[in-house]
Write a protein that holds these residues in place. Structure first.
Motif, PDB file in Angstrom:
ATOM      1  N   LEU A 169       0.819  -1.208   0.000  1.00  0.00           N
ATOM      2  CA  LEU A 169       0.000   0.000   0.000  1.00  0.00           C
ATOM      3  C   LEU A 169       0.853   1.259   0.000  1.00  0.00           C
ATOM      4  N   MET A 172       2.558   1.697  -3.370  1.00  0.00           N
ATOM      5  CA  MET A 172       1.647   2.047  -4.448  1.00  0.00           C
ATOM      6  C   MET A 172       1.137   3.471  -4.281  1.00  0.00           C
ATOM      7  N   ALA A 173       0.909   3.884  -3.034  1.00  0.00           N
ATOM      8  CA  ALA A 173       0.482   5.263  -2.810  1.00  0.00           C
ATOM      9  C   ALA A 173       1.506   6.214  -3.399  1.00  0.00           C
ATOM     10  N   VAL A 176       1.480   5.973  -7.494  1.00  0.00           N
ATOM     11  CA  VAL A 176       0.406   6.619  -8.259  1.00  0.00           C
ATOM     12  C   VAL A 176       0.687   8.109  -8.423  1.00  0.00           C
ATOM     13  N   LEU A 177       1.349   8.690  -7.427  1.00  0.00           N
ATOM     14  CA  LEU A 177       1.708  10.100  -7.580  1.00  0.00           C
ATOM     15  C   LEU A 177       2.719  10.256  -8.708  1.00  0.00           C
ATOM     16  N   LEU A 179       2.944   8.381 -11.214  1.00  0.00           N
ATOM     17  CA  LEU A 179       2.191   8.192 -12.461  1.00  0.00           C
ATOM     18  C   LEU A 179       1.574   9.506 -12.934  1.00  0.00           C
ATOM     19  N   LEU A 180       0.958  10.221 -12.005  1.00  0.00           N
ATOM     20  CA  LEU A 180       0.317  11.483 -12.396  1.00  0.00           C
ATOM     21  C   LEU A 180       1.343  12.485 -12.907  1.00  0.00           C
TER      22      LEU A 180
ATOM     23  N   VAL B 424      -5.857  13.383  -8.729  1.00  0.00           N
ATOM     24  CA  VAL B 424      -5.163  12.988  -7.497  1.00  0.00           C
ATOM     25  C   VAL B 424      -6.059  12.089  -6.647  1.00  0.00           C
ATOM     26  N   VAL B 427      -6.425   8.573  -8.285  1.00  0.00           N
ATOM     27  CA  VAL B 427      -5.343   7.592  -8.116  1.00  0.00           C
ATOM     28  C   VAL B 427      -5.240   7.129  -6.672  1.00  0.00           C
ATOM     29  N   LEU B 428      -5.541   8.036  -5.740  1.00  0.00           N
ATOM     30  CA  LEU B 428      -5.506   7.591  -4.345  1.00  0.00           C
ATOM     31  C   LEU B 428      -6.589   6.543  -4.107  1.00  0.00           C
ATOM     32  N   SER B 430      -7.421   4.332  -6.182  1.00  0.00           N
ATOM     33  CA  SER B 430      -6.963   3.016  -6.638  1.00  0.00           C
ATOM     34  C   SER B 430      -6.006   2.402  -5.622  1.00  0.00           C
ATOM     35  N   VAL B 431      -5.392   3.223  -4.785  1.00  0.00           N
ATOM     36  CA  VAL B 431      -4.585   2.657  -3.703  1.00  0.00           C
ATOM     37  C   VAL B 431      -5.493   1.952  -2.702  1.00  0.00           C
TER      38      VAL B 431
END
Lengths: 506, 495
Positions: A169, A172-173, A176-177, A179-180, B424, B427-428, B430-431
């Motif tokens: 977790l 991945m958190a 994803v940032l 990724l953006l 933002v 995507v959070l 999806s976490v």
């Protein structure tokens, strides 16, 4: 050198091994082990070749492969290459992976799955360091998560499920940032590219990308994403859990390679693509680095679990990397990347050492041991060497990188560096105290007939120890590989006012 | 742009005509007694009909894009895509139905109903007229009610059907009232004309807004958009599992298709790939809020689920939230994104349902705990577990799977539309979803079943389907050029 695709080989050879292993019946345990070892060898040999052939006089990417069009509609390319920033990490990854396969020899539970996942993990790690395309980088970066989740979750200690999902977790958190940010860089850069080299060209940064606030947001996105991996305080809480619960070899991989991906990410993305913001935010990096150093050391001192202690010492040692990076001096930057390499080799030894004693005693309570030096004298020698390297004893590699970092950072951050230097005492404190509690003193009755370190275990430690000693007296071979790139990186920050930072201090 | 009369339009309607024919023919199978005993006859005819439908839709695809039936139905690349999508979904569903023990004893009408819904999907996706929208929506809905309640002697199935009918009836009632308001304000039922009217004439803003919100209730119910999602968990749980799989993919995609077509056609103006909302309604922000609410609720409630079908229901609500981002982003990128996402969702969600059906067949239980220890239950167990892991990873949106690429597309669209807060928070989200998807993986590998007997997954075809979908999940996650091409040609609305 035309035209062996060396980087492709070192990255994807483990995948071939993975496929081969999946075809071996699971009863043939030794065949699986040897195949796994065989599958890492191309990477190791490739790393040796890179070490020999690497052109130490240029900052440019070398061993370039591609760009081959992969997804033309998004301008995504298969594009590999290494420079002075990544080359040492590639070597480290190959080395640590091979050692970890050997260290995993005594795994019995679901052996086949273990090595399949392990090799997948190796591909992910290697790919992260050699990718030049941001998208490709991201794929490799994420590719590591799932195998890691399984490796901790199936083969780990008692609280493995908790540790595994926490690791998953957290990372991945962060990703994803990333990724953006990747998407934003792609859409707003002139020419829409994922090419990490092209993105360094600031003149491509158009539209919203030229706004300071927007760049700041991107910078923080990247920073948090990578900081979780390093881990930088306050994102470090996954690390003690993951390290403690993971099986020995996986702890070694985590500390030896995975943590470096965070700092590598800083250098590759924050420093090179958003240099102006990096200069603005440099105090944050420096302060967080010092917090990591001191906080990690203090936490380590308070631990009674051997492995947790090593885990926190990692937090502390990665803080040095941050401090060195924040110095904006060539000594500091070189020290930082050298420290990444040295920490990899030293901490790997420490985790292997903990693993050796855990295999025998099945617990890791520091206070539960004592006098092991009498029952396992050769083991104690290996330990002492690794501990002294971690403390930063002159003559061993850890000393060189720490001194370089301090030399660099003192120019820029005299006060912060003064505080950080005090950690040398703390490190010596917890390391020596541990040495005393575990290895000296009265021998416990129940541990009397522990066998000394075996040949296989020593064989894992040997190359690491040799490297630590050689680099301790003669760091040139590694330093020369990174020097040109890092000095150029340092120079590239000057136009953004990096020199102004000097003397700001605290 | 050409508006065809009824006679000329018939050629465009050829694929759907085949489905209508199939539907009628299969209904006849229940009449002669010796025919109705043959359990394979109806599914085979249904398969043939669907394959023929697909083949013909490849044929009609070559026709020039046109507005048919005096403006009722639009035949453009977007419609073509949903024909393809409906056909593929139907084929997989027919296969899953054959393999599921729950619907082993169905009569021929079951297959007829499946074909009927399949017919409704492209028709809804192609509707340009408010009444046509309503008709197609009802076609799908009413047939779905029957399918959901198909297990007559199961209490949950009947309960689900009743709930579905009540919710559905209310939603469509509200919707048709909303449609009448829109008609009242603009004086036309044709979506293209609505746009033209709104561009050139002043309109009653409040009435239009209320009408739109009420219309959204109908669309929202179909795609399980918060706050019209309440039916989904109960219906998904109660319905036979293959039907649940079908509902979560096929009709849902149709709902999205019409939602997007309606918003893009009637409420925005195309300015070179960016669809600018008309002055009356900030549809972008409205849909962004709905998207965020939908994904957040879906993800957080899914964390608590213990029943695999409810679990997948909330997961599908969350995915509806991601896809709704396309209705907020309003650009060509978003249309491509949602099309790609639907393909990826078809693959991974059907895959997840396929494994779920295998597990339910094996254990007779729909609890998540039935997945425990699956990874260590023989070769077939390992195979199912690896496949399920890939589907879960893909649903989470991690590379290298097709689900990641879908998310990549959608978030690209949102970033390009500069709705950063949605990106933002999305995507959070999806976490968060990782936590519950990983729970299934955890059950399969980190825990032990009550009795660790070999997993019963017999035959050749069912495992092949699972392996095929799993392979597609990874393959299209790495090499998605072909899909990328498909999305590029399909993301074109005739307006």
């Amino acid at each position: 050198m035309d035209k062996l695709p060396l980087l492709t080989i070192i990255t994807f050879a483990p995948i071939l091994g993975m496929i081969a292993i999946s075809l071996i019946p699971k009863e043939k345990k030794n065949a699986i082990r040897w195949s796994a070892l065989l599958a890492t060898l191309p990477s190791l040999l490739g790393a040796v070749k890179i070490f020999m052939d690497f052109d130490r006089t240029t900052k440019a990417m070398q061993f370039i492969e591609g760009p081959l069009n992969w997804i033309p509609s998004f301008n995504i390319q298969y594009h590999l290459g290494i420079d002075g920033i990544s080359v040492t990490m590639v070597i480290l990854t190959a080395l640590i992976s091979t050692i970890c396969i050997i260290a995993s020899w005594n795994i019995e539970k679901q052996l086949k799955g273990y090595f399949i996942l392990f090799l997948l993990l190796e591909t992910g790690m290697m790919g992260t360091f050699v990718a030049i395309d941001f998208f490709l980088f991201f794929i490799f970066w994420e590719l590591m998560l799932l195998p890691m989740y399984f490796l901790i979750g199936i083969w780990g200690g008692p609280r493995r499920e908790y540790a595994a999902i926490k690791f998953f977790l957290y990372t991945m958190a962060g990703s994803v940032l990333i990724l953006l940010v990747m998407l934003a860089l792609y859409f707003y850069s002139d020419g829409h590219t994922f090419n990490m080299i092209a993105l360094q060209d600031q003149s491509l940064h158009q539209g919203p990308l030229s706004s300071h606030t927007f760049r700041m947001a991107l910078w923080w996105g990247l920073f948090i994403g990578f900081a979780i991996k390093v881990p930088v305080f306050p994102f470090h809480t996954w690390l003690p859990d993951a390290h403690v619960e993971a099986p020995t070899a996986i702890s070694v991989i985590l500390a030896g390679v995975l943590l470096k991906m965070g700092t590598y990410g800083f250098l590759r993305f924050n420093y090179q693509i958003l240099p102006d913001i990096t200069v603005d935010m440099i105090q944050v990096i420096a302060v967080l680095g010092v917090i990591n150093i001191i906080y990690g050391a203090l936490c380590a001192m308070a631990q009674t679990d051997f492995k947790k202690l090593i885990a926190y010492s990692s937090v502390s040692h990665m803080g040095f990397v941050l401090l060195g990076m924040a110095s904006f001096t060539s000594e500091g930057l070189n020290g930082a990347v050298l420290q990444m390499f040295n920490h990899g080799t030293i901490t790997a030894q420490l985790f292997l050492i903990v693993g050796i004693i855990y295999d025998r005693a099945h617990h890791r309570d520091i206070n539960g041991f004592g006098g092991l030096a009498t029952t396992m004298p050769r083991y104690a020698v290996w330990t002492t060497l690794a501990f002294f390297a971690a403390i930063g004893l002159p003559g061993l590699s850890g000393f060189i990188s720490e001194v370089l970092i301090f030399l660099g950072s003192f120019k820029t951050w005299p006060w912060l560096t003064t505080i950080a230097v005090s950690s040398v005492v703390l490190t010596a404190g917890y390391m020596l105290w541990t040495l005393q509690r575990v290895y000296l003193g009265k021998t416990q009755e129940k541990y009397k007939d522990f066998p000394d370190i075996t040949r296989r275990e020593a064989f894992c430690l040997l190359p690491l120890a040799v490297i630590v000693i050689i680099l301790g007296v003669w760091p040139r071979p590694i330093l020369s590989m990174m020097e040109v790139s890092l000095n150029a990186l340092n120079q590239s920050l000057v136009p953004y006012g990096a020199h102004v930072a000097s003397g700001l201090g605290f | 742009m050409e508006i065809l009369n009824n006679q000329d339009s018939l050629w465009y309607f050829l694929p759907e005509s085949v489905l209508i024919l199939t539907f009628v023919v299969i209904l006849l199978f229940d009449l002669p007694e010796n025919w109705s005993k043959n359990r394979l006859l109806a599914p085979i005819v249904a398969t043939i009909g669907t394959v023929l439908f697909l083949a013909l839709s490849f044929y009609t695809q070559q026709f020039p894009e046109a507005i048919t039936f005096h403006g009722m139905i639009i035949n453009d690349a977007f419609t073509d895509f949903f024909r393809l999508f409906a056909g593929l979904t139907a084929l997989i569903t027919i296969f899953l139905s054959l393999k599921s023990k729950e619907v082993a004893q169905v009569r021929a009408e079951y297959w007829a109903l499946l074909v009927g819904i399949t017919l409704g999907i492209p028709m809804l996706a192609a509707s340009n007229n408010l009444l046509m929208i309503y008709l197609a929506l009802e076609l799908i809905s009413i047939l779905s009610y029957i399918l959901v309640g198909y297990l007559h002697n199961t209490k949950t199935s009947s309960e689900a059907a009743v709930k579905y009918v009540l919710y559905g009836a209310t939603a469509s009632g509200v919707m048709i009232y909303g449609l009448s308001l829109i008609f009242g304000v603009t004086g036309t039922l044709n979506a293209i004309e609505i746009r033209q009217f709104l561009i050139s004439n002043p309109a009653e803003q409040l009435a239009l807004f209320i009408g739109l919100l009420m219309t959204l209730a109908g669309f929202g119910y179909k795609i399980s958009m918060v706050p019209f999602h309440m039916w989904a968990p109960d219906v998904y749980q109660g319905a036979p599992t293959p039907v649940t799989a079908f509902l979560s993919v096929g009709p849902k995609a149709a709902g999205f298709a019409i939602l997007l077509r309606f918003i893009y056609t009637a409420l925005t103006q195309d300015q070179g790939g960016v669809y600018v909302p008309l002055k009356y309604i900030d549809i972008s922000t409205l849909m962004a809020v709905f998207a965020l609410a939908t994904m957040t609720l879906g993800n957080f409630v899914a964390l608590q689920q213990t029943n695999i079908k409810r679990f997948l229901a909330y997961s599908s609500i969350a995915h509806a939230g991601y896809m709704l981002m396309a209705a907020a982003a309003l650009n060509t990128e978003a249309l491509r994104g949602v099309i790609f996402y639907m393909i990826s969702y078809l693959i991974m969600n059907m895959g997840a349902f396929a494994v779920a059906i295998a597990v339910i067949n094996d254990s007779g239980s729909e609890e998540l705990s039935a997945f425990k220890g699956l990874g260590n239950r023989g070769r077939k167990g390992a195979l199912a577990a690896v496949a399920m892991t890939l589907f879960m990873v893909s649903l989470t949106g991690l590379p290298p799977t097709v689900g990641f690429v879908g998310k990549f597309y959608l978030f690209s669209a949102v970033i390009e539309a500069k709705i950063y807060w949605l990106a933002v928070l999305g995507v959070l989200n999806s976490v968060v979803s990782l936590y519950y998807y990983a729970k299934i993986i955890k059950y399969m590998y980190f825990e032990e079943a009550k009795e660790q007997k070999p997993f019963a997954l017999t035959g050749f075809s069912f495992p092949s389907l699972i392996v095929g979908l799993a392979a597609a999940t990874v393959f299209f996650g790495i090499f998605w050029n072909a899909l990328s091409y498909l999305t590029e040609i399909s993301a074109h609305l005739l307006m």
